[in-house]
Design an enzyme around this catalytic site. Structure first.
Site, PDB file in Angstrom:
ATOM      1  N   GLU A   1       0.829  -1.217   0.000  1.00 42.46           N
ATOM      2  CA  GLU A   1       0.000   0.000   0.000  1.00 42.46           C
ATOM      3  C   GLU A   1       0.862   1.266   0.000  1.00 42.46           C
ATOM      4  OE1 GLU A   1      -2.750  -0.278   3.259  1.00 42.46           O
ATOM      5  OE2 GLU A   1      -4.137  -1.500   2.100  1.00 42.46           O
TER       6      GLU A   1
ATOM      7  N   GLU B   1      -6.461  -7.543  -0.301  1.00 40.23           N
ATOM      8  CA  GLU B   1      -6.831  -7.494   1.122  1.00 40.23           C
ATOM      9  C   GLU B   1      -8.270  -7.058   1.265  1.00 40.23           C
ATOM     10  OE1 GLU B   1      -4.708  -4.857   3.713  1.00 40.23           O
ATOM     11  OE2 GLU B   1      -2.789  -5.373   2.845  1.00 40.23           O
TER      12      GLU B   1
HETATM   13  C1  GAL Z   1      -4.080  -2.341   5.241  1.00 43.65           C
HETATM   14  C2  GAL Z   1      -2.649  -2.870   5.361  1.00 43.65           C
HETATM   15  C3  GAL Z   1      -2.561  -4.151   6.137  1.00 43.65           C
HETATM   16  C4  GAL Z   1      -3.365  -4.039   7.393  1.00 43.65           C
HETATM   17  C5  GAL Z   1      -4.792  -3.692   7.028  1.00 43.65           C
HETATM   18  C6  GAL Z   1      -5.717  -3.610   8.209  1.00 43.65           C
HETATM   19  O1  GAL Z   1      -4.103  -0.983   5.009  1.00 43.65           O
HETATM   20  O2  GAL Z   1      -2.100  -3.086   4.086  1.00 43.65           O
HETATM   21  O3  GAL Z   1      -1.204  -4.430   6.427  1.00 43.65           O
HETATM   22  O4  GAL Z   1      -2.824  -3.029   8.175  1.00 43.65           O
HETATM   23  O5  GAL Z   1      -4.824  -2.446   6.394  1.00 43.65           O
HETATM   24  O6  GAL Z   1      -7.027  -3.281   7.830  1.00 43.65           O
END
Ligand code: GAL
Length: 669
Positions: A151, A309
């Site tokens: 990210e 994710e």
């Molecule tokens: C994203 C990040 C992850 C984790 C996740 C939690 O922004 O890439 O590592 O922190 O959020 O929601």
């Protein structure tokens, strides 16, 4: 030539951080991954401190064991460069690499992404570890993709330190071909005595007493996006040298209030486009955002993409972190697939016991396998396997929505006619009725090839350059239907107002001219002919060729056109000079779609059921998602098959269970 990710079927998995656990736990991990049908995990995302205990000293033994174990169990690795979290020793040696915020505070290490994107020491260290990793694992059979960083810009999109200032000047010198007069002209620096006589006088737009120069701020945003992109490209090059055949991705965040990167510039640089998406606890309607973000990512990718994710349940970074309701996990994941995802992954595999994200949900929750989430995760794995054949198919649309980061950045800067204008909210207001009625949408840049579309919408395009504006207006002139929202076409690429009446760049095509804006106060609405209301905005529009479809019915602009329609060349151009209430906007877009000959992907779809189509060369895949919890019977083609239950639909209908999903394969003959 883009490299492709070769995995059979859809990818399923999540971020896997075994380094956070004793090795005894790993055996259970891979056993449960097999039970859930996990076939790819992202590893090593935040492991820098363990891999490189001191500068130039490496210990890959643990990662060797992790990758070997995954390979032995048939699980592919999306292997990350760990560069989003430099170790403490790095900052001890290079305190100058810490980022400085807008107010001049140097941030400390102790979390993640606390580095200055322009720091030479950071770049050297990041490329060194990426190179070591690339060379060591180039031929490892588990590694199917590089996951560059994590990210980009999530926490450090902007750094205001002196090193960043120098980098900004270099970027500006290149952009303005070393011509300081051109920069002064573009930035309008005769205003407030901001004229620059030397490049060295230029600094980032740090906290200052009054409103900073708009073009200065906009160039800064462009620079910050490019600066991170140059880091991503540099890592990509290092990895490509080591492993020319392995595709590379980095996880985007196209939604959730993150607007730091111009992903139109990023997407072409990556082999595989992937995205992270989280829901807003406070918004029960946020399932719309899954569709919107999916369509945007699919458009950025030009086809299928990966959901890198999302969450199985609550996150840990909102004021109150709502758990998902029964059925929501499955509906969310399958909605991403409907909108083009060829893989579904979560943050993260096993819920953490310690550390900053210990209260974030995971595929394997703290409660272990005796949990609803685990049951849902296992069921989803089986269902994604059943959907393997949709991989590679993609949505097509006859409607495009113009999406542009420059326009977003520029409109959301301070000192606008209204501080209440939020780009994403405006686009979402126009997207929503299309989503509800099952009209497929692509997102496009203003200068995109529009020949595939019948209807092009520009809900919010405050800034547009001449090429983009001409592209859009010639689309209408050649027979297309164009609809433009208020405060569009107002400024050029340097934020200079287009003179002679608003909406500047679109005045002629829209057949209107506005001499003054009348933004509305937060709770204020204005009546619209036909019974609706407008909010946020009104303006004194004069029709100079357009016909008035609806006029304002109260306030100082009573009788003034609010919505207009103009025959332009062989096509039609609409102007919408307020934010109509949802029903009025839906009716307007329905009329524009009908006139343009745009149809929903399917007719006869009951209310509350989202219908989305992915197409392969031989089959249509119709996703039906129930958002109201009412369930429905939906007509389908003869000989269709429901893929999740492997049921032939011999009677020409499918039952979508309440709150559920059906995926129908219809073979094209
Ligand atoms: C994203 C990040 C992850 C984790 C996740 C939690 O922004 O890439 O590592 O922190 O959020 O929601």
């Amino acid at each position: 030539m883009k490299r492709t990710l070769s995995l059979p079927g859809l990818a399923y998995g999540g971020d896997y951080n075994p380094e956070q656990w004793p090795e005894e736990v790993w055996a259970e991990d891979v056993r449960l991954m097999a039970e859930a049908g996990v076939n790819m995990v992202s590893v090593n995302i935040f492991s820098w401190a363990l891999l490189e205990p001191a500068e130039g000293e490496y210990d890959f033994s643990r990662l060797d064991r992790i990758l070997d174990m995954l390979y032995c169990h048939g699980i592919a690795a999306d292997l990350a460069t760990p560069t989003a979290a430099p170790p403490a020793w790095f900052f001890k040696a290079h305190p100058e690499a810490l980022p400085v915020d807008h107010d001049g505070r140097t941030l400390s290490y102790g979390s993640r992404q606390t580095f200055c994107p322009s720091s030479p020491a950071y770049r050297t260290a990041a490329l060194r570890i990426a190179g070591e990793l690339g060379r060591r694992y180039a031929d490892h059979p588990a590694v199917v993709m590089w996951h560059i960083h994590n990210e980009y810009g999530c926490h450090n999109a902007e750094c205001y330190c002196d090193t960043s200032a120098q980098a900004f000047r270099r970027w500006l010198r290149e952009k303005y071909a070393d011509d300081l007069a051109a920069l002064n002209d573009a930035w309008g620096t005769t205003f407030w005595s901001q004229w620059y006589y030397d490049w060295d006088e230029i600094i980032p737009p740090r906290a200052t007493g009054a409103v900073p120069n708009p073009t200065h701020q906009l160039d800064w945003r462009r620079f910050c996006s490019d600066e991170l992109l140059s880091l991503c490209k540099a890592e990509r090059e290092v990895l490509a040298q080591a492993a020319p055949a392995v595709p590379a991705t980095t996880n985007f965040m196209v939604m959730y209030n993150f607007d730091a990167l111009d992903y139109w510039r990023w997407a072409p640089e990556l082999d595989v486009v992937s995205n992270d998406h989280y829901l807003r606890s406070t918004d029960p309607e946020s399932e719309i955002d899954i569709a919107l973000s999916g369509d945007l990512v699919r458009s950025l990718a030009g086809g299928p993409w990966l959901l890198m994710e999302h969450s199985t349940g609550a996150v840990n970074w909102q004021p109150v972190n709502r758990a998902k309701t029964p059925g929501e996990l499955r509906r969310n994941a399958l909605a991403h697939v409907a909108h083009g995802a060829d893989g579904i992954a979560y943050f993260q595999w096993r819920a953490a016991k310690a550390g900053a994200e210990q209260w974030h949900s995971a595929m394997l929750p703290h409660a272990g396998t005796d949990s609803v989430i685990w049951q849902d995760v296992v069921r989803l794995g089986a269902e994604l396997r059943a959907l393997g054949e949709v991989r590679g198919s993609t949505g097509t649309a006859e409607t495009a929505i113009v999406w542009d980061w420059d326009a977003r950045w520029a409109m959301e800067m301070p000192s606008q006619p209204s501080a209440a204008l939020r780009y994403l909210d405006l686009v979402r207001s126009w997207y929503e009725p299309l989503w509800r009625s099952g009209v497929a949408v692509d997102f496009v840049r203003p200068d995109a090839d529009l020949s595939a579309y019948r209807l092009v919408l520009a809900p919010s395009l405050y800034l547009v350059d001449d090429a983009g504006a001409t592209n859009l207006t010639s689309f209408a002139e050649r027979g297309g239907t164009l609809a433009v929202g208020f405060h569009s076409g107002a400024v050029d690429e340097n934020c200079h107002v287009r003179l002679g009446g608003y909406p500047g760049a679109f005045r002629e095509a829209l057949g209107v001219s506005t001499d003054e804006y009348f933004p509305l106060l937060p709770e204020e609405t204005v009546g619209l002919e036909g019974g609706g209301t407008g909010s946020l905005w009104s303006e004194r529009v004069r029709a100079t060729g357009a016909q008035t479809v609806s006029a304002f019915t109260d306030g100082p602009l009573t009788g003034v056109p609010a919505i207009t329609r103009h025959g332009y060349g062989a096509g039609t151009a609409w102007y919408v000079a307020t934010l109509p209430d949802p029903d009025t906007l839906a009716a307007l877009l329905k009329r524009a779609s009908d006139e343009a000959g745009v149809a929903p992907v399917r007719t006869g779809i009951p209310r509350g059921i989202e219908a989305v189509l992915r197409r392969s060369p031989t089959a249509d895949y119709l996703f039906l998602i129930d958002h109201l919890g009412l369930g429905a019977e939906v007509p389908v083609a003869p000989d269709a098959v429901e893929l999740l239950t492997a049921t032939p639909l011999t009677n020409g209908t499918v039952t979508v269970p309440p709150g559920g999903v059906a995926v129908i394969r219809e073979v094209r003959g």
